[in-house]
Motif scaffolding. Structure first.
Motif, PDB file in Angstrom:
ATOM      1  N   GLY A 169       0.796  -1.213   0.000  1.00  0.00           N
ATOM      2  CA  GLY A 169       0.000   0.000   0.000  1.00  0.00           C
ATOM      3  C   GLY A 169       0.828   1.261   0.000  1.00  0.00           C
ATOM      4  O   GLY A 169       2.055   1.258  -0.067  1.00  0.00           O
ATOM      5  N   GLU A 170       0.094   2.380   0.089  1.00  0.00           N
ATOM      6  CA  GLU A 170       0.691   3.700   0.173  1.00  0.00           C
ATOM      7  C   GLU A 170       0.047   4.461   1.320  1.00  0.00           C
ATOM      8  O   GLU A 170      -1.060   4.137   1.755  1.00  0.00           O
ATOM      9  CB  GLU A 170       0.482   4.458  -1.142  1.00  0.00           C
ATOM     10  N   LYS A 171       0.711   5.465   1.827  1.00  0.00           N
ATOM     11  CA  LYS A 171       0.230   6.204   2.981  1.00  0.00           C
ATOM     12  C   LYS A 171      -1.162   6.769   2.720  1.00  0.00           C
ATOM     13  O   LYS A 171      -1.402   7.359   1.656  1.00  0.00           O
ATOM     14  CB  LYS A 171       1.210   7.318   3.323  1.00  0.00           C
ATOM     15  N   GLU A 172      -2.055   6.565   3.702  1.00  0.00           N
ATOM     16  CA  GLU A 172      -3.434   7.059   3.671  1.00  0.00           C
ATOM     17  C   GLU A 172      -4.239   6.455   2.525  1.00  0.00           C
ATOM     18  O   GLU A 172      -5.256   7.008   2.119  1.00  0.00           O
ATOM     19  CB  GLU A 172      -3.461   8.580   3.594  1.00  0.00           C
ATOM     20  N   LYS A 173      -3.778   5.310   1.993  1.00  0.00           N
ATOM     21  CA  LYS A 173      -4.543   4.597   0.981  1.00  0.00           C
ATOM     22  C   LYS A 173      -4.699   3.140   1.408  1.00  0.00           C
ATOM     23  O   LYS A 173      -3.783   2.556   1.958  1.00  0.00           O
ATOM     24  CB  LYS A 173      -3.847   4.666  -0.387  1.00  0.00           C
ATOM     25  N   LYS A 174      -5.860   2.568   1.123  1.00  0.00           N
ATOM     26  CA  LYS A 174      -6.115   1.180   1.488  1.00  0.00           C
ATOM     27  C   LYS A 174      -5.520   0.238   0.453  1.00  0.00           C
ATOM     28  O   LYS A 174      -5.477   0.533  -0.735  1.00  0.00           O
ATOM     29  CB  LYS A 174      -7.619   0.923   1.606  1.00  0.00           C
ATOM     30  N   PHE A 175      -5.068  -0.904   0.946  1.00  0.00           N
ATOM     31  CA  PHE A 175      -4.496  -1.930   0.082  1.00  0.00           C
ATOM     32  C   PHE A 175      -5.124  -3.271   0.443  1.00  0.00           C
ATOM     33  O   PHE A 175      -5.250  -3.618   1.621  1.00  0.00           O
ATOM     34  CB  PHE A 175      -2.981  -1.988   0.265  1.00  0.00           C
ATOM     35  N   GLU A 176      -5.510  -4.025  -0.578  1.00  0.00           N
ATOM     36  CA  GLU A 176      -6.109  -5.343  -0.352  1.00  0.00           C
ATOM     37  C   GLU A 176      -5.430  -6.356  -1.244  1.00  0.00           C
ATOM     38  O   GLU A 176      -5.315  -6.162  -2.453  1.00  0.00           O
ATOM     39  CB  GLU A 176      -7.611  -5.319  -0.626  1.00  0.00           C
ATOM     40  N   LEU A 177      -4.986  -7.433  -0.629  1.00  0.00           N
ATOM     41  CA  LEU A 177      -4.304  -8.504  -1.348  1.00  0.00           C
ATOM     42  C   LEU A 177      -5.042  -9.810  -1.090  1.00  0.00           C
ATOM     43  O   LEU A 177      -5.229 -10.223   0.049  1.00  0.00           O
ATOM     44  CB  LEU A 177      -2.847  -8.635  -0.863  1.00  0.00           C
TER      45      LEU A 177
END
Length: 837
Positions: A169-177
């Protein structure tokens, strides 16, 4: 050939699923070799590359809007996929020296086992911003020696081996794997969680010298279909600046790991269904670990505070809380089994916990500087009892001890804590199983805390006695609860007093009255003797109970003299007043020097219950409300000062309360010197069930005559003749006299003057003393006035009634008259018509 056709069909399908994008959006970068074919083809097709050759180690390859398959090992400097799909045939190794970038729904696909996608060199970069990485069976293998960045939403069906830098992910962004059930992340490098990340179905293992930095919330959801999904650390480091939540089938494993919370403003929380840790160090600030199943072996805490929360936790081997430089805090919440020494310069707080400590193991050193404990349960395992804890400094709220077997002796001492500085007050103590009558006690001796069973508590004996007046014996009997304690058996009872002692096998006995003293308390004690098969070396124990009683005294000859009791009704006739004087309790030889203290008045009869009254003799007066037309029996008895419970027999009278009746004016006639009085009817009396007869009584001077019709009296010619009349209702118990009606007759003037006053009296049964009614004349007069007002009101109402009747009669007569006139007019008209015809 058939396999190649299948692959081509799959590549065509993928190209349909991921439509082409705008080629103008491709960033301007060095592109030594660009794919120029628009249909599906093989990576080794030289006609599809603008460089006219197959890209090699020194080339930067870019593929856009195409589906390509690599069928042989390939080495590149960099690779860019834009809205394209690259697949590897089984056994193919695809290596990139510097950068790998997947953009615009691009994907990597492996068609079999042992395919490798490798980023070589410390300068290499794999940047996947949006796309898919997937393969069959064990699938595609991504090996990163440089930097691998995974952002936004990805689906991976491959294993990742990280030797460089991997970020989610990236700062202040959601990441889903999302991964397949066979995907594994193996980390020998460094992993950073930069944005809020959700990892689904990923097995993650961190090995020696690796590090994981959690800078944003990390959520790991395991695949429940896999038996060994885990988030594992082995000889590695975990840095927490945010929270970790593990769910599903994943477990947290920490082996020889350092856990650090470096951010001064953060409180890191780790949640996991199952946590296993061995030889871990906690550093930095505050960390909370929550786990339904938590097991820690060898724990060292050098942070501000570590909180462990579990309903089923275990601390084993050695726990060190703080060092000389730092004062740390270990806090437990829940239920923990402690097989560990707890040492250090910090604090151990378990006020919201239940600690289970096995007995019979090597004594544990709990010498941490400050301890605050809620519940400690010591569990006995049928081994030699030794001091369980040593060096305890602090406070304990409650101690619980669980035995597998009976202790050898009820007074045997058991050492719990040695060389302690336990803060007072002593903790409460409870032992399981509950031996009912064996009372556990705690004691401190020479800085050691011990407990032992106090002497047995035997069942309570309920002792009572019964004395019958027609007997010369006093009967004693007792009962007791069932006995279930240390295999004790009841041997016998012993009954004793100042004058006798006797052994009893039963629970009752008769003792002659002569054995006891009169007019003073007698104390009788019963002792229950018990022996025990279990504690055969202990002495016989005796449990006792006693009562103090007074021998009954005969008060049969001290019945109240009701002739000294006066009763009268008040002016309204509803309140009965009972009065007495000192003569009621004249000096008599009352037993045991006692005397009457209270007069108890008991009323019986009627439909309305009247509460009994107990009045102090000194008051000499009491009042009861008696309804009209109701017969009550009043009983009186003394309550004596002796034992404040013995009373005399009762004496009774009967009270009947009937309302008064007002007499009507008589009709009289004069005949020479004689006057005759008459009434139209007999007096109207109430209380029909008790009523017998009624009449009028006329009094003139000393003359008294009773009757209803033509009652004659001779008139004195000189002076005025005064007459009085009363209405008399005769009831079952006697008369009821109404108010007086008085008048005077003057023969010379032939005039009569009337007046009335109220007078009533009761006549009761022979046991009630007579009473004078003169004292009630004034109150009866007041009632007479109210009745005169009532009569005037009735006369006025009668006058208005007559006026109303006359008015109605006038209307009726007028109506009849008008009807007659109308009939006459009709008759005249008819006659006129006949005459005309």
């Amino acid at each position: 050939m058939w396999n190649i056709l299948v692959v081509l069909k799959l590549l065509i399908f993928l190209s349909i699923q991921f439509p082409y994008g705008n080629s103008d959006s491709i960033r301007e970068a060095e592109r030594d070799c660009q794919w120029i074919c628009t249909d599906s083809s093989y990576f080794d097709s030289t006609d599809c590359w603008n460089c006219g050759r197959i890209p090699s180690l020194d080339d930067n390859a870019s593929i856009q809007n195409a589906t390509v398959m690599a069928t042989f090992d390939t080495n590149l400097s960099s690779l860019l996929l834009f809205n394209s799909h690259l697949s590897l045939s089984p056994g193919v190794s695809f290596s990139v020296k510097t950068n790998i970038r997947l953009e615009a729904n691009s994907s990597l696909l492996t068609m079999g086992q042992n395919s490798w996608f490798i980023a070589k060199g410390s300068d290499s970069l794999i940047n996947v911003s949006s796309g898919l990485i997937f393969g069959n069976f064990k699938g595609l293998r991504i090996i990163n020696y440089g930097t691998l960045k995974l952002t936004e939403k990805l689906s991976i069906d491959s294993n990742i081996a990280n030797y460089g830098d991997l970020s989610f992910g990236e700062k202040e962004k959601k990441f889903e794997l999302t991964t397949s059930s066979n995907s594994l992340l193996q980390n020998w490098g460094r992993v950073k969680v930069l944005g809020t990340s959700h990892l689904n179905g990923l097995d993650w293992a961190n090995y020696k010298y690796s590090q994981v930095d959690v800078k944003s919330p990390l959520n790991i959801n395991g695949d429940k279909s896999k038996s060994l999904t885990s988030f594992k650390f082995q000889e590695s480091a975990l840095s927490l600046e945010s929270n970790i939540k593990i769910s599903g089938g994943s477990n947290l494993i920490l082996l020889n790991t350092v856990v650090n919370c470096p951010n001064i403003n953060s409180l890191a929380i780790i949640e996991s269904p199952r946590t296993t840790a061995k030889s871990i160090q906690i550093q930095g600030l505050s960390i909370i670990i929550k786990s339904p199943e938590l097991s820690i072996i060898d724990l060292e805490i050098n942070n501000k505070q570590l909180t462990l929360q579990s309903p089923n936790g275990t601390l084993s081997s050695k726990t060190i809380v703080g060092n000389k430089k730092k004062r740390s805090v270990l806090q437990l919440k829940g239920t923990f089994t402690i097989n560990s020494s707890i040492m250090g310069s910090g604090s151990f707080i378990a006020l919201e916990s239940s600690l289970l400590v096995p007995i019979g193991v090597k004594p544990q050193n709990w010498s941490v500087k400050d301890m605050k404990v809620g519940d400690i349960t010591f569990i006995e395992k049928k081994e030699k009892w030794e001091p369980i804890l040593s060096g305890f400094h602090g406070e304990i709220k409650r101690i619980l001890i669980s035995f597998d077997s009976y202790p050898n002796r009820w007074n045997q001492s058991f050492s719990l804590i040695s060389h302690s500085k336990l803060q007072l007050p002593l903790p409460s103590l409870k032992v399981f199983p509950d031996y009912r009558c064996l009372n556990p006690l705690l004691s401190i001796n020479n800085h050691s805390l011990s407990f032992h069973f106090d002497q047995p508590k035997m069942p309570i004996l309920e002792l009572s006695h019964l004395y019958q007046m027609n007997s010369n014996d006093v009967l004693f009997h007792w009962s007791m609860n069932s006995l279930d304690c240390g295999d004790y058996l009841l041997d016998n009872f012993k009954l004793s007093s100042g004058a006798f002692t006797t052994m009893v096998r039963d629970t009752s006995i008769k003792v002659p009255r002569s054995k006891f003293k009169s007019c003073q308390p007698n104390i009788v004690q019963v002792d229950a003797t018990f022996t025990s098969k279990l504690f055969s070396s202990d002495p016989i124990w005796v449990h006792s109970n006693h009562i103090s009683f007074l021998l009954p005294v005969d008060f049969q000859n001290f019945r109240p003299d009701i002739s000294k009791i006066k009763t009268s009704f008040n002016s309204t006739g509803t309140c009965l007043q009972v009065e007495w004087d000192d003569k009621l309790t004249e000096k008599k030889n009352y037993p045991c020097g006692s005397k009457p203290m209270k007069l108890e008045i008991i009323s019986e009869g009627g439909n309305k219950s009247i509460p009994n009254q107990s009045v102090d003799i000194s008051k000499k007066i009491s009042q009861l409300t008696i309804p009209y037309c109701t017969r009550y029996s009043l009983s009186f008895r003394f309550i004596f000062s002796y034992n404040n419970s013995l009373s005399s027999p009762s004496a009774s009278i009967v009270i009947f309360n009937a309302p008064t009746t007002r007499p009507l004016m008589p009709i009289y006639s004069l005949n020479d010197h004689t006057v005759f009085f008459s009434w139209k009817s007999s007096p109207r009396c109430k209380c029909k069930e008790e009523f017998r007869t009624s009449f009028f009584r006329i009094v003139k001077g000393s003359q008294t005559k009773d009757g209803i019709k033509n009652i004659p009296f001779d008139l004195d010619q000189e002076g005025i003749n005064d007459f009085k009349a009363v209405a008399i209702c005769v009831y079952q118990d006697g008369e009821r006299i109404s108010e007086h009606l008085s008048w005077s007759i003057d023969p010379s003037m032939h005039s009569t003057q009337y007046s009335s006053n109220h007078h009533a009296s009761n006549t009761h049964s022979s046991s009630l003393p007579s009473e004078s009614s003169s004292g009630n004349d004034n109150s009866r007069g007041e009632e007479s006035k109210s009745r005169i007002v009532t009569k005037i009101a009735l006369i006025v109402a009668g006058v208005f009634g007559m006026i109303l009747i006359l008015a109605i009669a006038f209307v009726v007569i007028r109506h009849i008259r008008n009807e007659r006139i109308h009939q006459q007019m009709l008759e005249q008209e008819r006659n006129s018509l006949l005459h005309f015809s």
